[in-house]
Design a protein around this motif. Structure first.
Motif, PDB file in Angstrom:
ATOM      1  N   ALA A 179       0.854  -1.193   0.000  1.00 39.94           N
ATOM      2  CA  ALA A 179       0.000   0.000   0.000  1.00 39.94           C
ATOM      3  C   ALA A 179       0.890   1.244   0.000  1.00 39.94           C
ATOM      4  O   ALA A 179       0.666   2.186   0.742  1.00 39.94           O
ATOM      5  N   GLU A 180       1.919   1.200  -0.872  1.00 41.61           N
ATOM      6  CA  GLU A 180       2.926   2.266  -0.848  1.00 41.61           C
ATOM      7  C   GLU A 180       2.449   3.582  -1.442  1.00 41.61           C
ATOM      8  O   GLU A 180       3.042   4.619  -1.176  1.00 41.61           O
ATOM      9  N   SER A 181       1.380   3.552  -2.237  1.00 45.44           N
ATOM     10  CA  SER A 181       0.982   4.788  -2.930  1.00 45.44           C
ATOM     11  C   SER A 181      -0.539   4.874  -3.048  1.00 45.44           C
ATOM     12  O   SER A 181      -1.249   3.889  -2.896  1.00 45.44           O
ATOM     13  N   GLU A 182      -0.991   6.110  -3.365  1.00 39.20           N
ATOM     14  CA  GLU A 182      -2.422   6.345  -3.592  1.00 39.20           C
ATOM     15  C   GLU A 182      -2.911   5.456  -4.738  1.00 39.20           C
ATOM     16  O   GLU A 182      -4.017   4.937  -4.723  1.00 39.20           O
ATOM     17  N   TRP A 183      -2.060   5.295  -5.731  1.00 40.10           N
ATOM     18  CA  TRP A 183      -2.371   4.485  -6.916  1.00 40.10           C
ATOM     19  C   TRP A 183      -2.640   3.036  -6.508  1.00 40.10           C
ATOM     20  O   TRP A 183      -3.596   2.406  -6.933  1.00 40.10           O
ATOM     21  N   ARG A 184      -1.755   2.506  -5.662  1.00 41.97           N
ATOM     22  CA  ARG A 184      -1.851   1.096  -5.255  1.00 41.97           C
ATOM     23  C   ARG A 184      -3.165   0.850  -4.506  1.00 41.97           C
ATOM     24  O   ARG A 184      -3.819  -0.162  -4.684  1.00 41.97           O
ATOM     25  N   THR A 185      -3.533   1.806  -3.648  1.00 45.13           N
ATOM     26  CA  THR A 185      -4.780   1.672  -2.883  1.00 45.13           C
ATOM     27  C   THR A 185      -5.970   1.637  -3.846  1.00 45.13           C
ATOM     28  O   THR A 185      -6.899   0.839  -3.675  1.00 45.13           O
ATOM     29  N   VAL A 227      -0.936  -8.477 -13.097  1.00 45.64           N
ATOM     30  CA  VAL A 227      -1.564  -7.164 -13.252  1.00 45.64           C
ATOM     31  C   VAL A 227      -0.573  -6.059 -12.966  1.00 45.64           C
ATOM     32  O   VAL A 227       0.250  -6.158 -12.075  1.00 45.64           O
ATOM     33  N   ASP A 228      -0.687  -5.031 -13.697  1.00 44.63           N
ATOM     34  CA  ASP A 228       0.005  -3.741 -13.634  1.00 44.63           C
ATOM     35  C   ASP A 228       1.506  -3.772 -13.809  1.00 44.63           C
ATOM     36  O   ASP A 228       2.071  -2.850 -14.354  1.00 44.63           O
ATOM     37  N   ARG A 229       2.198  -4.837 -13.411  1.00 45.26           N
ATOM     38  CA  ARG A 229       3.652  -4.908 -13.610  1.00 45.26           C
ATOM     39  C   ARG A 229       4.045  -6.211 -14.296  1.00 45.26           C
ATOM     40  O   ARG A 229       3.553  -7.269 -13.896  1.00 45.26           O
ATOM     41  N   GLY A 230       4.973  -6.106 -15.225  1.00 45.53           N
ATOM     42  CA  GLY A 230       5.441  -7.301 -15.908  1.00 45.53           C
ATOM     43  C   GLY A 230       6.610  -7.953 -15.186  1.00 45.53           C
ATOM     44  O   GLY A 230       7.096  -7.444 -14.179  1.00 45.53           O
ATOM     45  N   ASP A 267      11.300   0.581 -16.550  1.00 40.68           N
ATOM     46  CA  ASP A 267      10.765   1.033 -17.842  1.00 40.68           C
ATOM     47  C   ASP A 267      10.555   2.547 -17.906  1.00 40.68           C
ATOM     48  O   ASP A 267      10.719   3.163 -18.952  1.00 40.68           O
ATOM     49  N   ARG A 268      10.142   3.136 -16.783  1.00 37.34           N
ATOM     50  CA  ARG A 268       9.933   4.596 -16.814  1.00 37.34           C
ATOM     51  C   ARG A 268      11.271   5.326 -16.920  1.00 37.34           C
ATOM     52  O   ARG A 268      11.356   6.397 -17.515  1.00 37.34           O
ATOM     53  N   GLN A 269      12.303   4.740 -16.371  1.00 35.97           N
ATOM     54  CA  GLN A 269      13.642   5.331 -16.512  1.00 35.97           C
ATOM     55  C   GLN A 269      14.077   5.240 -17.976  1.00 35.97           C
ATOM     56  O   GLN A 269      14.556   6.201 -18.566  1.00 35.97           O
ATOM     57  N   HIS A 317       8.948   8.937 -10.758  1.00 37.50           N
ATOM     58  CA  HIS A 317       8.288   7.773 -11.365  1.00 37.50           C
ATOM     59  C   HIS A 317       6.865   7.555 -10.848  1.00 37.50           C
ATOM     60  O   HIS A 317       6.166   6.688 -11.358  1.00 37.50           O
ATOM     61  N   ASN A 318       6.473   8.267  -9.766  1.00 37.03           N
ATOM     62  CA  ASN A 318       5.043   8.273  -9.424  1.00 37.03           C
ATOM     63  C   ASN A 318       4.673   9.579  -8.726  1.00 37.03           C
ATOM     64  O   ASN A 318       5.536  10.364  -8.318  1.00 37.03           O
ATOM     65  N   ASP A 319       3.354   9.800  -8.605  1.00 37.97           N
ATOM     66  CA  ASP A 319       2.868  11.060  -8.029  1.00 37.97           C
ATOM     67  C   ASP A 319       3.251  11.197  -6.564  1.00 37.97           C
ATOM     68  O   ASP A 319       3.566  12.295  -6.096  1.00 37.97           O
ATOM     69  N   ILE A 348       4.095  10.466 -12.717  1.00 35.54           N
ATOM     70  CA  ILE A 348       3.242   9.472 -13.399  1.00 35.54           C
ATOM     71  C   ILE A 348       2.239   8.888 -12.399  1.00 35.54           C
ATOM     72  O   ILE A 348       2.594   8.676 -11.227  1.00 35.54           O
ATOM     73  N   ASP A 349       1.036   8.629 -12.841  1.00 29.17           N
ATOM     74  CA  ASP A 349      -0.069   7.983 -12.114  1.00 29.17           C
ATOM     75  C   ASP A 349      -1.389   8.723 -12.344  1.00 29.17           C
ATOM     76  O   ASP A 349      -2.394   8.104 -12.567  1.00 29.17           O
ATOM     77  N   ALA A 350      -1.375  10.072 -12.142  1.00 23.61           N
ATOM     78  CA  ALA A 350      -2.605  10.875 -12.262  1.00 23.61           C
ATOM     79  C   ALA A 350      -3.631  10.536 -11.186  1.00 23.61           C
ATOM     80  O   ALA A 350      -4.823  10.370 -11.481  1.00 23.61           O
TER      81      ALA A 350
HETATM   82  O1  AHR Z   1       3.126  -0.464 -10.822  1.00 25.88           O
HETATM   83  C1  AHR Z   1       2.513   0.776 -10.827  1.00 25.88           C
HETATM   84  C2  AHR Z   1       3.234   1.721  -9.908  1.00 25.88           C
HETATM   85  O2  AHR Z   1       3.359   1.176  -8.631  1.00 25.88           O
HETATM   86  C3  AHR Z   1       2.535   3.040  -9.694  1.00 25.88           C
HETATM   87  O3  AHR Z   1       2.923   4.010 -10.578  1.00 25.88           O
HETATM   88  C4  AHR Z   1       3.029   3.416  -8.344  1.00 25.88           C
HETATM   89  O4  AHR Z   1       2.352   4.473  -7.740  1.00 25.88           O
HETATM   90  C5  AHR Z   1       2.926   2.117  -7.685  1.00 25.88           C
HETATM   91  O5  AHR Z   1       3.370   2.023  -6.450  1.00 25.88           O
END
Ligand code: AHR
Length: 323
Positions: free
Chosen positions: A41-47, A118-121, A177-179, A228-230, A256-258
């Motif tokens: 639960a490290e980020s708003e995005w993850r939640t 999901v979300d990460r490869g 990848d974002r780097q 790399h994230n908001d 990144i994230d919005a």
């Molecule tokens: O994998 C997506 C990333 O992981 C999001 O950009 C970031 O906020 C999250 O922790």
């Protein structure tokens, strides 16, 4: 009665498929059970992603076994093994890092439980690729996100910027990848230089801490922040303000994230821009599961499309943001 798997996973030209038979539909024992191993639960995005997958499971009457890995791959591997022991119907993983997955994915394959990323490869060896160790990846193109951030920065700075970069979790797909995408995006602009780069683990607290150290060593030399994230960008903004530097005016800040917090910051004139990365993956995850249960084929990569927002879009866009 449990479902019986009719055919093993097939991989033809990058397409994977699993066919299932569902004898005795409707009984309690036939309820769809999905194990979901989440990063943390490290980020708003993850939640937002967790809520989306949980909410969709509930809507569809599926049982979701949820495991929070607290940012550690070792915990994810343990929970995947436990999902296998519990004989769930599908395993969904948001992998913390890219490597180290083959042994546990082989166990899932041997147990005939399809795995959806999901979300990460992840990165597989050549042998692992041939073994078709997961069914599909549902995610954004992180390289493309990095490129979009770089292009926006190049356009708004006239190709002149001394950039500090806040990287995500070391070894994770979005950090790598974002780097890469950002580096590609600035490559054609000799006036754009990354002067410092360091991981801040996708958290606001570390974003602030690392930015403080960048300010200490580089001071007014910094003209742009790429996070790399908001969450890390919002932490960096706090550090800039505490140092008497005006975010977006003295130093451009792009991330990144919005997420909602990013829009609030753009409306307040602080964050300069953000590239969307959609975390509302619940509906597409369960649609994919339904397609697989119906014996349909799904693409190996189900790509989500993203767009960029900057301060001029923020006030209008915030009204309809869902996360
Ligand atoms: O994998 C997506 C990333 O992981 C999001 O950009 C970031 O906020 C999250 O922790």
């Amino acid at each position: 009665m449990r479902w019986m798997k009719l055919a093993a996973m097939m991989a033809v030209g990058g397409i994977s498929a699993v066919a299932w038979a569902q004898p005795g539909k409707g009984g309690a024992a036939d309820k769809l059970t999905v194990g979901f191993s989440q990063v943390g639960a490290e980020s708003e995005w993850r939640t937002a992603e967790t809520q989306s997958i949980r909410g969709e499971a509930e809507k569809r009457g599926a049982e979701l076994k949820f495991a929070d890995a607290q940012g550690k791959q070792v915990n994810q591997i343990k929970s995947v093994k436990s999902f296998i022991t519990q004989r769930v119907n599908f395993i969904v993983i948001a992998p913390v890092v890219e490597t180290g997955w083959e042994p546990v994915l082989r166990e899932a394959k041997a147990a005939k439980i399809p795995v959806i990323l999901v979300d990460r490869g992840i990165k597989l060896s050549e042998a692992g690729e041939k073994e078709d160790l997961y069914t599909t990846l549902i995610a954004s193109d992180f390289v493309e996100e990095g490129r979009m951030a770089a292009e926006w920065l190049a356009k708004t700075t006239g190709g002149e910027a001394r950039i500090v970069e806040l990287q995500g979790t070391t070894g994770s797909a979005p950090a790598i990848d974002r780097q890469k995408g950002f580096a590609e995006g600035i490559a054609g602009h000799p006036g754009m230089k990354i002067i410092k780069t360091q991981s801040a683990d996708f958290t606001r607290a570390k974003g602030k801490e690392v930015m403080q150290s960048f300010i200490k060593s580089e001071g007014k030399n910094i003209t742009a922040v790429y996070a790399h994230n908001d969450d890390m960008a919002l932490g960096a903004i706090q550090a800039l303000e505490e140092a008497g530097i005006k975010p977006s005016i003295d130093v451009r800040v792009i991330s990144i994230d919005a997420v909602k917090g990013a829009f609030e910051s753009m409306v307040a004139g602080k964050l300069s821009a953000t590239v969307e990365c959609n975390p509302l993956l619940g509906p597409i995850v369960f649609d994919t599961i339904e397609r697989l249960r119906a014996g349909q084929t799904v693409p190996r990569f189900i790509k989500q499309t993203d767009r960029l927002f900057d301060q001029k879009d923020a006030a209008e866009a915030i009204k309809t943001r869902e996360y």
